[in-house]
Design an enzyme around this catalytic site. Structure first.
Site, PDB file in Angstrom:
ATOM      1  N   LYS A   1       0.872  -1.243  -0.011  1.00 27.90           N
ATOM      2  CA  LYS A   1      -0.171  -0.054  -0.070  1.00 27.90           C
ATOM      3  C   LYS A   1       0.919   1.271   0.047  1.00 27.90           C
ATOM      4  O   LYS A   1       1.384   1.552   1.099  1.00 27.90           O
ATOM      5  CB  LYS A   1      -0.946   0.129   1.371  1.00 27.90           C
ATOM      6  CG  LYS A   1      -2.268   0.736   1.328  1.00 27.90           C
ATOM      7  CD  LYS A   1      -2.090   2.303   0.845  1.00 27.90           C
ATOM      8  CE  LYS A   1      -1.867   3.254   1.946  1.00 27.90           C
ATOM      9  NZ  LYS A   1      -1.660   4.566   1.576  1.00 27.90           N
TER      10      LYS A   1
ATOM     11  N   GLU B   1       8.380   1.316  11.825  1.00 31.61           N
ATOM     12  CA  GLU B   1       9.474   2.094  11.681  1.00 31.61           C
ATOM     13  C   GLU B   1       9.024   3.545  11.682  1.00 31.61           C
ATOM     14  O   GLU B   1       8.369   3.958  10.765  1.00 31.61           O
ATOM     15  CB  GLU B   1      10.082   1.770  10.626  1.00 31.61           C
ATOM     16  CG  GLU B   1      10.717   0.403  10.222  1.00 31.61           C
ATOM     17  CD  GLU B   1      11.764   0.003  11.043  1.00 31.61           C
ATOM     18  OE1 GLU B   1      12.588   1.151  11.671  1.00 31.61           O
ATOM     19  OE2 GLU B   1      12.429  -0.971  11.157  1.00 31.61           O
TER      20      GLU B   1
ATOM     21  N   GLU C   1       9.101  15.975  16.251  1.00 31.95           N
ATOM     22  CA  GLU C   1       9.715  15.578  14.652  1.00 31.95           C
ATOM     23  C   GLU C   1       8.961  16.846  13.678  1.00 31.95           C
ATOM     24  O   GLU C   1       8.030  16.906  13.424  1.00 31.95           O
ATOM     25  CB  GLU C   1       9.479  14.222  14.278  1.00 31.95           C
ATOM     26  CG  GLU C   1      10.207  14.017  13.031  1.00 31.95           C
ATOM     27  CD  GLU C   1       9.846  12.752  12.431  1.00 31.95           C
ATOM     28  OE1 GLU C   1       8.508  12.410  12.356  1.00 31.95           O
ATOM     29  OE2 GLU C   1      10.656  12.125  11.975  1.00 31.95           O
TER      30      GLU C   1
ATOM     31  N   CYS D   1      13.486  10.325   8.368  1.00 29.30           N
ATOM     32  CA  CYS D   1      13.167   9.715   9.632  1.00 29.30           C
ATOM     33  C   CYS D   1      14.402  10.011  10.764  1.00 29.30           C
ATOM     34  O   CYS D   1      14.330  10.125  11.647  1.00 29.30           O
ATOM     35  CB  CYS D   1      12.486   8.654   9.564  1.00 29.30           C
ATOM     36  SG  CYS D   1      13.572   7.470   8.836  1.00 29.30           S
TER      37      CYS D   1
END
Ligand code: NAP
Ligand code: MG
Length: 473
Positions: free
Chosen positions: A170, A245, A377, A279
């Site tokens: 996906k 993750e 973040e 990330c």
């Protein structure tokens, strides 16, 4: 205009069961660049059934068969690498040199690494009376983000294929093109029907249909913390394995030595790579307080040296992925100012002359690890510098975070860097810019629970079986 309206299910390009499309926007121009279909749970049911059927035979294939398949995919990937890079540039705005460079290189690297490991991997091991056998876990749902699309897709697909799993990918709505091309590559390589399937669509629909599906054995997810939490909950009722993750706020410690200015400049420019949408970006730069003036000057100069513009031109940085992302980053930059952080370079608004497109000014703040911009973040080209008194203080600041994905140390003294690496609570530490496709990648704390890359990436997709009494006592 790219119109990618079909899904890849059971070895064929098929129409969605319920027709529905969405526009894809080019972040550099804010214009529609193409369309994708949005799938429904019925498409997921069809793909999962195909993957389940295929698992029966694919899980029994030999290592040689799977190596042949991966090597055929590799040849096809190399043949279409340029196209993949161009698609990445168009979908998420990476400069073309990056799209056709590091972006596609990462995908190729994970594929090559999977081939290398598969040649050597021990699926069986005898220990006393017992045989320990590692077997493919089954049907996997792979859910990926837009920021490094080939990296995150290939780091899942190729280990899963290598060990004998079947799967449904996906891709992210914001970056659907490169995944579509990758599906074409895998199809052209002759993957057996049902082994690899791809459905585009909304995470809340396709993602949820996968995470809650009775017949999906495992979910591998890369993305945000909030979606990761939701997925873990959604997958709990069927006791799936879930590999997460997630995000990061990774500390980068610069040692007090003659290379300080060079290292600060390198870390600053590195933060702006891929428009800060990485990330594991070193988004908290820790410098010795005693050298702060020098560090500020080096960071300012490096930040102001980052050129921003059309991803098809010759610039270091393109736009961020979308206008929503642009607005979110602007909110953080304003928060930094409002909460009293010192602006060293950049700031709010767009770079001069770039009114159209999701362009952000590369920005550096000096802060103290306590403000919102230090703790959340941002996922944009915004670096936060902070000072440390001594190495104990540096470690305390580095570990004072909910995240634990990456960590960096730059400096001449390898022994000091090694000692710091032991004390940093993160899944990976990079010393002086080293890179390794075989090093496991994943997070401590809220950065996740999985380990991808290399041999550890294989184990994400394997079950462990003990056959006790395999050998006579
Ligand atoms: P995201 O919003 O979490 O989306 C990631 C994927 O999950 C997309 O395909 C999304 O679909 C799908 N999704 C959304 N809601 C879902 C649900 N309820 N159930 C199942 N799937 C769902 O993340 P993003 O904004 O694309 O990516 C940025 C984040 O990824 C950052 O936090 C970054 O740190 C993290 N990241 C982590 C790593 C790592 O290896 N640790 C690597 C790269 C990025 P849609 O397309 O519909 O949104
Ligand atoms: Mg999102």
């Amino acid at each position: 205009m790219r119109d990618y309206l079909k899904f890849y299910i059971d070895g064929k390009w098929v129409d969605p069961i319920e027709p529905k499309t969405a526009e894809v926007i080019n972040p550099a121009t804010e214009a529609v660049s193409g369309h994708i279909s949005l799938g429904s749970p019925a498409d997921v049911d069809k793909a999962v059934a195909a993957a389940r059927r295929a698992f029966a035979s694919y899980s029994e294939t030999s290592v040689k068969d799977r190596l042949d398949l991966l090597e055929t995919i590799q040849a096809e990937y190399l043949r279409r690498e340029r196209e993949l890079g161009e698609a990445i540039t168009e979908e998420m705005g990476a400069p073309i040199s990056l799209g056709c460079g590091f972006h596609t290189l990462l995908g190729k690297g994970h594929l090559g690494t999977a081939i290398e490991i598969l040649k050597e991997y021990k699926f069986e091991e005898e220990r006393g009376v017992t045989l320990i056998r590692k077997e493919p876990i089954g049907v996997c749902g792979l859910i990926t983000p837009w920021n490094w699309p080939m990296n995150q897709t290939c780091v899942k697909i190729f280990p899963a294929l290598a060990v004998g799993c079947t799967m449904i990918l996906k891709p992210p709505q914001l970056a659907p093109y490169s995944a579509q091309l990758l599906a074409e590559i895998i199809d052209a390589a002759g993957v057996p029907a049902g082994v690899f399937n791809m459905i585009q669509g909304k995470g809340s629909v396709i993602g949820t249909a996968l995470t809650t599906h009775e017949d999906v054995d495992m979910i591998s997810f890369t993305g945000s913390e909030s979606v990761g939490i939701q997925i873990q909950k959604d997958a709990a009722d069927t006791v799936k394995r879930v590999g997460l993750e997630l995000g990061g706020k990774s500390p980068w410690i610069v040692l007090d030595d003659p290379d300080l200015a060079t290292n600060v400049a390198g870390a600053t420019a590195g933060m702006m790579g891929n428009s800060g949408q990485t990330c594991s970006a070193g988004s908290r730069l820790l410098v010795p307080n005693a050298r702060m003036d020098e560090a500020k000057a080096a960071a300012r100069e490096a930040c102001e040296g980052v050129t921003v513009g059309d991803p098809n031109g010759n610039f270091a940085m393109g736009p961020v992925v979308s206008m929503d992302q642009y607005k979110d980053i602007q909110r953080y930059i304003q928060l930094g100012i409002d909460e009293g952080a010192e602006l060293i370079a950049g700031g709010p608004g767009k770079p001069e002359g770039l009114e159209k497109g999701a362009y952000v000014r590369p920005t550096v703040f000096l802060s103290n690890n306590q403000r919102t911009i230090d703790r959340e973040e941002i996922f944009g080209p915004v670096l936060v510098m902070m000072g440390y008194d001594d190495l104990d203080d540096a470690i305390e600041i580095a570990n004072d975070s909910n995240f634990g994905l990456g960590g960096y140390v730059s400096g001449q003294d390898l022994e000091t860097a090694r000692a710091l690496s032991k004390r940093m609570r993160t899944g990976a530490i990079w010393i002086n810019g080293a890179f390794d496709f075989h090093a496991p990648f994943g997070g401590y704390k809220r950065s996740g629970n999985g380990r991808e890359w290399g041999e550890f990436g294989f184990e994400e997709y394997l079950e462990v079986k003990s056959v006790i009494g395999w050998n006579a006592a």
